[in-house]
Design a protein around this motif. Structure first.
Motif, mmCIF file in Angstrom:
data_model
loop_
_atom_site.group_PDB
_atom_site.id
_atom_site.type_symbol
_atom_site.label_atom_id
_atom_site.label_comp_id
_atom_site.label_asym_id
_atom_site.label_seq_id
_atom_site.Cartn_x
_atom_site.Cartn_y
_atom_site.Cartn_z
ATOM 1 N N GLU A 80 -0.885 1.939 2.504
ATOM 2 C CA GLU A 80 0.292 2.692 2.921
ATOM 3 C C GLU A 80 1.575 1.911 2.645
ATOM 4 O O GLU A 80 2.613 2.482 2.310
ATOM 5 C CB GLU A 80 0.201 3.033 4.409
ATOM 6 C CG GLU A 80 1.361 3.876 4.932
ATOM 7 C CD GLU A 80 1.478 5.223 4.226
ATOM 8 O OE1 GLU A 80 2.618 5.729 4.133
ATOM 9 O OE2 GLU A 80 0.454 5.758 3.779
ATOM 10 N N GLU A 81 1.505 0.581 2.767
ATOM 11 C CA GLU A 81 2.687 -0.243 2.522
ATOM 12 C C GLU A 81 3.223 -0.062 1.100
ATOM 13 O O GLU A 81 4.431 -0.139 0.874
ATOM 14 C CB GLU A 81 2.371 -1.727 2.759
ATOM 15 C CG GLU A 81 2.157 -2.101 4.204
ATOM 16 C CD GLU A 81 0.704 -1.951 4.621
ATOM 17 O OE1 GLU A 81 0.362 -2.481 5.683
ATOM 18 O OE2 GLU A 81 -0.082 -1.318 3.891
ATOM 19 N N MET A 84 5.316 3.006 1.049
ATOM 20 C CA MET A 84 6.575 2.748 1.757
ATOM 21 C C MET A 84 7.539 1.956 0.879
ATOM 22 O O MET A 84 8.732 2.286 0.800
ATOM 23 C CB MET A 84 6.282 1.988 3.053
ATOM 24 C CG MET A 84 5.496 2.767 4.085
ATOM 25 S SD MET A 84 4.911 1.716 5.452
ATOM 26 C CE MET A 84 6.480 1.205 6.179
ATOM 27 N N LEU A 85 7.017 0.927 0.210
ATOM 28 C CA LEU A 85 7.870 0.114 -0.663
ATOM 29 C C LEU A 85 8.353 0.912 -1.864
ATOM 30 O O LEU A 85 9.505 0.788 -2.278
ATOM 31 C CB LEU A 85 7.101 -1.122 -1.123
ATOM 32 C CG LEU A 85 6.845 -2.181 -0.049
ATOM 33 C CD1 LEU A 85 5.812 -3.186 -0.528
ATOM 34 C CD2 LEU A 85 8.145 -2.887 0.328
ATOM 35 N N LEU A 183 -0.171 -6.998 -2.576
ATOM 36 C CA LEU A 183 -0.560 -6.124 -1.472
ATOM 37 C C LEU A 183 -2.077 -6.006 -1.352
ATOM 38 O O LEU A 183 -2.582 -5.087 -0.703
ATOM 39 C CB LEU A 183 0.055 -4.736 -1.660
ATOM 40 C CG LEU A 183 1.578 -4.663 -1.597
ATOM 41 C CD1 LEU A 183 2.070 -3.270 -1.928
ATOM 42 C CD2 LEU A 183 2.085 -5.092 -0.217
ATOM 43 N N GLU A 202 10.468 -7.419 4.505
ATOM 44 C CA GLU A 202 10.044 -7.545 5.896
ATOM 45 C C GLU A 202 10.688 -6.481 6.781
ATOM 46 O O GLU A 202 10.073 -5.991 7.731
ATOM 47 C CB GLU A 202 10.383 -8.936 6.427
ATOM 48 C CG GLU A 202 9.471 -10.030 5.892
ATOM 49 C CD GLU A 202 9.808 -11.387 6.471
ATOM 50 O OE1 GLU A 202 10.863 -11.504 7.126
ATOM 51 O OE2 GLU A 202 9.013 -12.313 6.248
ATOM 52 N N ILE A 205 8.216 -3.405 6.014
ATOM 53 C CA ILE A 205 6.769 -3.400 6.273
ATOM 54 C C ILE A 205 6.319 -4.529 7.199
ATOM 55 O O ILE A 205 5.120 -4.659 7.465
ATOM 56 C CB ILE A 205 5.949 -3.471 4.968
ATOM 57 C CG1 ILE A 205 6.188 -4.799 4.232
ATOM 58 C CG2 ILE A 205 6.266 -2.283 4.078
ATOM 59 C CD1 ILE A 205 5.229 -5.022 3.081
#
Length: 208
Positions: A80-81, A84-85, A183, A202, A205
């Motif tokens: 998921e990160e 988001m990124l 990741l 940061e 995430i």
């Protein structure tokens, strides 16, 4: 080999896309530096990048994509990160290391089971990827002992006779390579600092 330095036009972009599809090399602008591009899914094409740069073949290449469909074409187990990124920083100077799908050859990844991916924030780069119909593997367009190029003339001075075409899209905006974040582990790790800072990441995430 003769190297053609061409201004960016619809015709030159179409020609460059045809070179990439046929397994050749094209230098092109991104927002960070000029990249030396080849079909990221073609093992022979990726190998030509190492030859032109004099780069060790165990040094992974970054696959440049034009949309999120391409991300899911080359990567698996996407956390998921990553989404988001991508939503915050793509298109832009952030490279994410993710688990690769089998479609990505070892020549692109330096033999690793991961692949480095980014979506460049440059209309010429994005259109070249679309014209090529494939993710484009592209390190900086210089021999390994030279500084990363920020103009087409820098590329020409270094790689003339080694590659068939350079697309001249003017000076790049940023001039330093992208930030790289891994990741694939439980705690994301910034492997190469760049324009996007660890603090920027940061804030989105958590700890890196």
């Amino acid at each position: 080999m003769q190297t053609y330095l061409k201004q960016v036009t619809p015709d030159s972009l179409a020609e460059a896309g045809a070179i990439i599809r046929s397994g050749g090399l094209v230098a092109f602008p991104t927002e960070t530096v000029y990249g030396l591009g080849a079909d990221a899914l073609n093992e022979n094409a990726a190998a030509k990048i190492y030859e032109a740069k004099g780069r060790p073949s165990d040094n992974p290449l970054i696959a440049h994509i034009a949309d999120m469909d391409m991300l899911e074409e080359v990567c698996t187990d996407i956390p998921e990160e990553a989404y988001m990124l991508a939503d915050r920083f793509w298109p832009g100077p952030l490279t994410m290391i993710l688990k690769k799908k089998d479609i990505v050859p070892n020549e692109t990844t330096g033999g690793l089971d991961t692949v480095a991916v980014r979506m460049p924030d440059n209309p010429v780069a994005l259109e070249l990827i679309r014209q090529s119909g494939t993710p484009i593997a592209a390190p900086s367009a210089n021999t390994s002992v030279r500084p990363s190029p920020t103009t087409a003339q820098h590329v020409y001075g270094d790689l003339d006779g080694r590659i068939p075409m350079i697309l001249d899209g003017g000076d790049v905006i940023i001039g330093i390579e992208s930030t790289i974040i891994d990741l694939t582990s439980e705690i994301p790790a910034v492997l190469r600092p760049g324009y996007i800072t660890p603090g920027d990441i940061e804030a989105l995430i958590g700890s890196v």
